[in-house]
Motif scaffolding. Structure first.
Motif, PDB file in Angstrom:
ATOM      1  N   GLY A  22       0.781  -1.294   0.124  1.00 34.55           N
ATOM      2  CA  GLY A  22       0.102  -0.017   0.162  1.00 34.55           C
ATOM      3  C   GLY A  22       0.939   1.238   0.130  1.00 34.55           C
ATOM      4  O   GLY A  22       2.195   1.350   0.463  1.00 34.55           O
ATOM      5  N   THR A  23       0.373   2.272  -0.418  1.00 38.34           N
ATOM      6  CA  THR A  23       1.223   3.655  -0.602  1.00 38.34           C
ATOM      7  C   THR A  23       1.455   4.167   0.872  1.00 38.34           C
ATOM      8  O   THR A  23       2.560   4.666   1.221  1.00 38.34           O
ATOM      9  N   LYS A  24       0.572   3.667   1.912  1.00 41.43           N
ATOM     10  CA  LYS A  24       0.871   4.263   3.131  1.00 41.43           C
ATOM     11  C   LYS A  24       1.451   3.025   4.282  1.00 41.43           C
ATOM     12  O   LYS A  24       2.481   3.359   4.778  1.00 41.43           O
ATOM     13  N   ARG A  25       1.017   2.032   4.165  1.00 41.43           N
ATOM     14  CA  ARG A  25       1.053   1.025   5.051  1.00 41.43           C
ATOM     15  C   ARG A  25       1.085  -0.315   4.061  1.00 41.43           C
ATOM     16  O   ARG A  25       0.594  -0.385   3.163  1.00 41.43           O
ATOM     17  N   THR A  26       1.889  -1.254   4.631  1.00 39.60           N
ATOM     18  CA  THR A  26       2.325  -2.536   3.875  1.00 39.60           C
ATOM     19  C   THR A  26       2.022  -3.670   4.835  1.00 39.60           C
ATOM     20  O   THR A  26       2.652  -3.717   5.750  1.00 39.60           O
ATOM     21  N   GLY A  27       1.008  -4.468   4.454  1.00 41.19           N
ATOM     22  CA  GLY A  27       0.861  -6.024   5.225  1.00 41.19           C
ATOM     23  C   GLY A  27       1.908  -7.242   4.850  1.00 41.19           C
ATOM     24  O   GLY A  27       2.160  -6.807   3.639  1.00 41.19           O
ATOM     25  N   ILE A  28       2.590  -7.743   6.042  1.00 39.09           N
ATOM     26  CA  ILE A  28       3.406  -8.858   5.604  1.00 39.09           C
ATOM     27  C   ILE A  28       2.988  -9.908   6.319  1.00 39.09           C
ATOM     28  O   ILE A  28       2.419 -10.077   7.403  1.00 39.09           O
ATOM     29  N   ALA A  29       3.015 -10.964   5.674  1.00 38.40           N
ATOM     30  CA  ALA A  29       2.842 -12.522   6.149  1.00 38.40           C
ATOM     31  C   ALA A  29       3.826 -13.130   5.740  1.00 38.40           C
ATOM     32  O   ALA A  29       4.577 -13.099   4.904  1.00 38.40           O
ATOM     33  N   VAL A  30       3.999 -14.276   6.606  1.00 39.16           N
ATOM     34  CA  VAL A  30       5.126 -15.192   6.381  1.00 39.16           C
ATOM     35  C   VAL A  30       4.813 -16.672   6.721  1.00 39.16           C
ATOM     36  O   VAL A  30       3.684 -16.976   7.380  1.00 39.16           O
ATOM     37  N   THR A  31       5.398 -17.564   6.087  1.00 40.16           N
ATOM     38  CA  THR A  31       4.991 -19.004   6.459  1.00 40.16           C
ATOM     39  C   THR A  31       5.861 -19.460   7.581  1.00 40.16           C
ATOM     40  O   THR A  31       6.986 -18.639   7.857  1.00 40.16           O
ATOM     41  N   ASP A  32       5.743 -20.631   8.023  1.00 41.58           N
ATOM     42  CA  ASP A  32       6.869 -21.358   9.074  1.00 41.58           C
ATOM     43  C   ASP A  32       7.825 -21.869   8.003  1.00 41.58           C
ATOM     44  O   ASP A  32       8.099 -21.811   6.857  1.00 41.58           O
ATOM     45  N   GLU A  33       9.052 -22.335   8.764  1.00 35.53           N
ATOM     46  CA  GLU A  33      10.069 -22.891   7.835  1.00 35.53           C
ATOM     47  C   GLU A  33       9.769 -24.006   6.907  1.00 35.53           C
ATOM     48  O   GLU A  33      10.421 -24.130   5.717  1.00 35.53           O
ATOM     49  N   LEU A  34       8.846 -24.753   7.174  1.00 37.46           N
ATOM     50  CA  LEU A  34       8.363 -25.990   6.352  1.00 37.46           C
ATOM     51  C   LEU A  34       7.336 -25.360   5.482  1.00 37.46           C
ATOM     52  O   LEU A  34       6.925 -26.272   4.630  1.00 37.46           O
ATOM     53  N   GLN A  35       7.142 -24.143   5.575  1.00 36.86           N
ATOM     54  CA  GLN A  35       6.208 -23.479   4.156  1.00 36.86           C
ATOM     55  C   GLN A  35       4.894 -24.319   4.305  1.00 36.86           C
ATOM     56  O   GLN A  35       4.240 -24.489   3.128  1.00 36.86           O
ATOM     57  N   ILE A  36       4.279 -24.682   5.632  1.00 35.66           N
ATOM     58  CA  ILE A  36       3.028 -25.177   5.823  1.00 35.66           C
ATOM     59  C   ILE A  36       2.097 -24.235   6.162  1.00 35.66           C
ATOM     60  O   ILE A  36       0.629 -24.251   5.783  1.00 35.66           O
ATOM     61  N   ILE A  37       2.194 -23.271   7.076  1.00 34.73           N
ATOM     62  CA  ILE A  37       1.349 -22.440   7.745  1.00 34.73           C
ATOM     63  C   ILE A  37       1.615 -21.014   7.403  1.00 34.73           C
ATOM     64  O   ILE A  37       2.777 -20.493   7.750  1.00 34.73           O
ATOM     65  N   ALA A  38       0.583 -20.555   6.988  1.00 39.12           N
ATOM     66  CA  ALA A  38       0.960 -18.799   6.782  1.00 39.12           C
ATOM     67  C   ALA A  38       0.276 -17.915   7.759  1.00 39.12           C
ATOM     68  O   ALA A  38      -1.031 -18.278   8.282  1.00 39.12           O
ATOM     69  N   SER A  39       0.977 -16.986   8.265  1.00 36.29           N
ATOM     70  CA  SER A  39       0.467 -16.201   9.457  1.00 36.29           C
ATOM     71  C   SER A  39       0.958 -14.736   9.127  1.00 36.29           C
ATOM     72  O   SER A  39       2.034 -14.347   8.706  1.00 36.29           O
ATOM     73  N   GLY A  40       0.087 -13.854   9.680  1.00 31.72           N
ATOM     74  CA  GLY A  40       0.325 -12.342   9.660  1.00 31.72           C
ATOM     75  C   GLY A  40       1.332 -12.171  10.465  1.00 31.72           C
ATOM     76  O   GLY A  40       1.673 -12.632  11.485  1.00 31.72           O
ATOM     77  N   LEU A  41       2.236 -11.294   9.878  1.00 31.81           N
ATOM     78  CA  LEU A  41       3.696 -10.936  10.723  1.00 31.81           C
ATOM     79  C   LEU A  41       3.407  -9.539  11.212  1.00 31.81           C
ATOM     80  O   LEU A  41       3.681  -9.438  12.368  1.00 31.81           O
ATOM     81  N   THR A  42       3.295  -8.678  10.333  1.00 30.33           N
ATOM     82  CA  THR A  42       3.033  -7.255  10.765  1.00 30.33           C
ATOM     83  C   THR A  42       2.624  -6.150   9.802  1.00 30.33           C
ATOM     84  O   THR A  42       2.351  -6.845   8.833  1.00 30.33           O
ATOM     85  N   THR A  43       2.515  -5.135  10.254  1.00 28.80           N
ATOM     86  CA  THR A  43       2.297  -4.098   9.050  1.00 28.80           C
ATOM     87  C   THR A  43       3.252  -2.877   9.341  1.00 28.80           C
ATOM     88  O   THR A  43       3.624  -2.766  10.471  1.00 28.80           O
ATOM     89  N   VAL A  44       3.942  -2.587   8.188  1.00 28.24           N
ATOM     90  CA  VAL A  44       5.100  -1.511   8.032  1.00 28.24           C
ATOM     91  C   VAL A  44       4.578  -0.473   7.457  1.00 28.24           C
ATOM     92  O   VAL A  44       3.989  -0.368   6.377  1.00 28.24           O
ATOM     93  N   ASP A  45       5.113   0.766   7.857  1.00 27.24           N
ATOM     94  CA  ASP A  45       5.035   1.959   7.192  1.00 27.24           C
ATOM     95  C   ASP A  45       5.782   1.977   5.854  1.00 27.24           C
ATOM     96  O   ASP A  45       6.822   1.361   5.729  1.00 27.24           O
ATOM     97  N   THR A  46       4.869   2.189   4.612  1.00 27.49           N
ATOM     98  CA  THR A  46       5.701   1.645   3.327  1.00 27.49           C
ATOM     99  C   THR A  46       6.942   2.369   3.234  1.00 27.49           C
ATOM    100  O   THR A  46       7.820   1.881   2.319  1.00 27.49           O
ATOM    101  N   SER A  47       7.137   3.600   3.776  1.00 28.17           N
ATOM    102  CA  SER A  47       8.666   4.430   3.600  1.00 28.17           C
ATOM    103  C   SER A  47       9.505   3.468   4.311  1.00 28.17           C
ATOM    104  O   SER A  47      10.663   3.715   3.995  1.00 28.17           O
ATOM    105  N   ARG A  48       9.101   2.613   5.313  1.00 32.39           N
ATOM    106  CA  ARG A  48      10.347   1.956   5.564  1.00 32.39           C
ATOM    107  C   ARG A  48      10.467   0.199   5.246  1.00 32.39           C
ATOM    108  O   ARG A  48      11.021  -0.494   5.935  1.00 32.39           O
ATOM    109  N   LEU A  49       9.603   0.058   4.227  1.00 35.84           N
ATOM    110  CA  LEU A  49       9.516  -1.177   3.909  1.00 35.84           C
ATOM    111  C   LEU A  49      10.407  -1.881   3.448  1.00 35.84           C
ATOM    112  O   LEU A  49      10.961  -3.131   4.042  1.00 35.84           O
ATOM    113  N   ILE A  50      11.403  -1.305   2.581  1.00 38.26           N
ATOM    114  CA  ILE A  50      12.574  -2.023   2.129  1.00 38.26           C
ATOM    115  C   ILE A  50      13.619  -2.280   3.383  1.00 38.26           C
ATOM    116  O   ILE A  50      14.405  -3.466   3.373  1.00 38.26           O
TER     117      ILE A  50
END
Length: 148
Positions: A22-50
């Motif tokens: 998103g131009t203001k906020r970006t949602g981030i999700a990740v899987t576990d190491e086995l790539q079985i379960i997807a979970s929300g991780l956080t939301t970051v200000d897009t200006s800090r995304l990289i």
């Protein structure tokens, strides 16, 4: 009596990481190491995304980054695709070792809102746009995983 130790080795896998840009906020999700379960991780200000992604990928093994592909109902690109393309250029420059895939993200915001209702969150919590973005990223990641 002989005793045997059975060791099961899981393949060396990293996480999948999904981005609902998103131009203001970006949602981030990740899987576990086995790539079985997807979970929300956080939301970051897009200006800090990289910088967030560089820090995260320096601490965690990430096999792939999945970025939402916003489309109109007629399958054309949405207006926000211009901003996402600029972000993808920066991402490729800053973290070139991790491949990026795109996933159609139509309806993820509506589905995220419905998920919040279904899980019993009150009106005040449902107005939390950061939470909607994080859930949307999780839905993008689940969609990608289901397509594999």
């Amino acid at each position: 009596m002989n005793s045997y130790i059975l060791t099961i080795f899981a393949p060396d896998m990293g996480r999948l990481l999904a981005i609902d840009y998103g131009t203001k906020r970006t949602g981030i999700a990740v899987t576990d190491e086995l790539q079985i379960i997807a979970s929300g991780l956080t939301t970051v200000d897009t200006s800090r995304l990289i910088s967030f992604l560089k820090d995260y990928t320096s601490k965690e093994t990430v096999d792939k980054i999945v970025v939402g592909l916003p489309k109109q109902m007629d399958n054309s690109a949405s207006e926000s695709e211009i901003y996402i393309q600029k972000f993808l250029v920066k991402l490729e420059k800053e973290i070139p070792e991790i491949p990026v895939e795109r996933v159609d993200e139509r309806f993820t915001s509506k589905m995220a809102f419905q998920t919040m209702i279904d899980s019993g969150l009150g009106k005040k919590q449902r107005r939390n746009k950061a939470l909607v973005d994080e859930i949307s990223a999780t839905l993008i990641l689940q969609s990608y995983m289901a397509s594999l």
